[in-house]
Design a protein around this motif. Structure first.
Motif, PDB file in Angstrom:
ATOM      1  N   LYS A 183      99.466 140.529  56.021  1.00  0.00           N
ATOM      2  CA  LYS A 183     100.397 139.401  56.036  1.00  0.00           C
ATOM      3  C   LYS A 183      99.917 138.299  55.095  1.00  0.00           C
ATOM      4  O   LYS A 183     100.694 137.723  54.329  1.00  0.00           O
ATOM      5  N   TYR A 184      98.623 138.003  55.134  1.00  0.00           N
ATOM      6  CA  TYR A 184      98.069 136.965  54.262  1.00  0.00           C
ATOM      7  C   TYR A 184      98.064 137.416  52.806  1.00  0.00           C
ATOM      8  O   TYR A 184      98.248 136.608  51.894  1.00  0.00           O
ATOM      9  N   SER A 224      99.538 131.137  52.658  1.00  0.00           N
ATOM     10  CA  SER A 224      98.404 131.251  53.579  1.00  0.00           C
ATOM     11  C   SER A 224      97.121 130.644  53.023  1.00  0.00           C
ATOM     12  O   SER A 224      96.111 130.571  53.734  1.00  0.00           O
ATOM     13  N   GLU A 225      97.163 130.156  51.790  1.00  0.00           N
ATOM     14  CA  GLU A 225      95.948 129.640  51.147  1.00  0.00           C
ATOM     15  C   GLU A 225      95.233 128.562  51.958  1.00  0.00           C
ATOM     16  O   GLU A 225      93.990 128.568  52.042  1.00  0.00           O
ATOM     17  N   PRO A 226      95.948 127.620  52.599  1.00  0.00           N
ATOM     18  CA  PRO A 226      95.224 126.612  53.397  1.00  0.00           C
ATOM     19  C   PRO A 226      94.401 127.212  54.532  1.00  0.00           C
ATOM     20  O   PRO A 226      93.479 126.572  55.040  1.00  0.00           O
ATOM     21  N   MET A 259      91.562 122.741  58.337  1.00  0.00           N
ATOM     22  CA  MET A 259      92.420 123.865  58.731  1.00  0.00           C
ATOM     23  C   MET A 259      93.098 123.604  60.068  1.00  0.00           C
ATOM     24  O   MET A 259      94.258 123.956  60.265  1.00  0.00           O
ATOM     25  N   SER A 260      92.376 122.985  61.000  1.00  0.00           N
ATOM     26  CA  SER A 260      92.947 122.728  62.325  1.00  0.00           C
ATOM     27  C   SER A 260      94.119 121.762  62.263  1.00  0.00           C
ATOM     28  O   SER A 260      95.098 121.904  63.002  1.00  0.00           O
ATOM     29  N   GLY A 276     101.089 121.993  58.050  1.00  0.00           N
ATOM     30  CA  GLY A 276     102.075 122.374  57.047  1.00  0.00           C
ATOM     31  C   GLY A 276     102.164 123.869  56.835  1.00  0.00           C
ATOM     32  O   GLY A 276     103.041 124.341  56.112  1.00  0.00           O
ATOM     33  N   VAL A 277     101.276 124.642  57.461  1.00  0.00           N
ATOM     34  CA  VAL A 277     101.290 126.095  57.324  1.00  0.00           C
ATOM     35  C   VAL A 277     102.238 126.696  58.351  1.00  0.00           C
ATOM     36  O   VAL A 277     102.250 126.294  59.514  1.00  0.00           O
ATOM     37  N   ALA A 278     103.031 127.643  57.907  1.00  0.00           N
ATOM     38  CA  ALA A 278     104.021 128.276  58.784  1.00  0.00           C
ATOM     39  C   ALA A 278     103.363 128.846  60.040  1.00  0.00           C
ATOM     40  O   ALA A 278     102.273 129.420  59.979  1.00  0.00           O
ATOM     41  N   GLY A 279     104.064 128.684  61.166  1.00  0.00           N
ATOM     42  CA  GLY A 279     103.534 129.128  62.438  1.00  0.00           C
ATOM     43  C   GLY A 279     103.199 130.605  62.492  1.00  0.00           C
ATOM     44  O   GLY A 279     102.195 130.997  63.102  1.00  0.00           O
TER      45      GLY A 279
END
Length: 279
Positions: free
Chosen positions: A26-27, A34-36, A241-242, A246-249
């Motif tokens: 997926k990544y 997914s970079e973040p 990261m926590s 802004g990263v998709a669920g």
């Protein structure tokens, strides 16, 4: 933990993200989105042969081979044992406890009768970080920029409880110094990386390994030293990261358990250590 009579090399990949097949794929399909969650980490499968001689120590103190993992984990090389990684989320506590074990075990073999270790931690205000999140077009959160705000926040942390001591002491009234050859054998067997220990302490150990005696007068040694920079780096990575909402669920779902709980208002990392040895 599997014993080695010789020191393993420090792995070239010190920050790895162990994933199951589905999450890794997926990544890989959505690298920019997914970079973040992956930046700075090499994505691997648990069975990766490059890590067959390396272990992970978890919060519950269980040590297992990386190849036996059955969960998605951010791992960071301990630095202090060549064959050992810690989960990113628990790096601070595990590093502190492992360093204490190493320092006390080496001290005892040098004939030390009493030790004191005091750790100092520096606090990061997470609520301030959350307020710094900017709302972008369409009401979406923008990704957090990496280290600039983090460094600024750490420098201001004296507003809160900038340094808090964690005091630990122990006694070895019956300890007997071993030979320099025996101490070297112990260090190699335990995969201890002397260059990663507090510099002044490491210097005393190296003197002992050369001459078989402690390089001190007056019956005691005491220093306050900076902790390894990897502790602040790990805190930086974990906080960013926590809080990076802004990263998709669907991308966060596979690794969410690695992050700081949303209810937490602060996070601390260890920045200094004071050690005292009496013999």
């Amino acid at each position: 933990m599997q014993e080695k009579n010789e020191l393993l090399p420090i792995p070239t990949k010190t920050e790895i993200l162990v994933l199951d097949d589905m999450t890794k794929e997926k990544y890989s399909i959505s690298p920019k989105r997914s970079e973040p969650l992956t930046k700075g980490y090499e994505m691997i499968l648990a069975e990766d042969e490059r890590f067959r001689d390396y272990f992970v120590k978890k919060e519950n103190k269980v040590i297992c081979p990386i190849q036996n993992l059955n969960e998605n984990l951010y791992l960071v090389h301990s630095g202090i044992r060549n064959n050992l990684y810690f989960p990113l989320k628990d790096f601070q506590i595990l590093y502190r406890d492992e360093l204490r074990t190493i320092l006390s075990d080496i001290s005892k073999r040098m004939g030390i009768k009493r030790y004191e270790f005091e750790y100092f931690e520096q606090e990061i205000n997470l609520e301030k970080f959350r307020k710094d999140l900017n709302i972008g077009a369409g009401g979406e959160y923008k990704a957090i920029k990496a280290s600039a705000k983090f460094s600024k926040e750490v420098s201001r942390s004296k507003e809160a409880k900038a340094y808090e001591g964690k005091f630990i002491k122990g006694e070895f009234p019956n300890s007997v110094a071993v030979s320099k050859e025996e101490l070297q054998k112990f260090i190699d067997k335990e995969q201890i990386n002397l260059s990663a220990l507090p510099p002044e302490f490491a210097s005393e150990v190296k003197y002992y390994l050369d001459y078989g005696v402690i390089n001190a007068k007056g019956g005691s040694l005491e220093q306050t030293e900076e902790m390894a920079t990897s502790l602040q780096k790990c805190a930086n990575s974990l906080v960013n990261m926590s809080l990076n909402v802004g990263v998709a669920g669907f991308l966060r779902a596979g690794v969410e358990a690695n992050f700081i709980n949303e209810s937490e208002t602060s996070y601390s990392f260890y920045s200094k250590i004071r050690w005292k040895l009496e013999f």
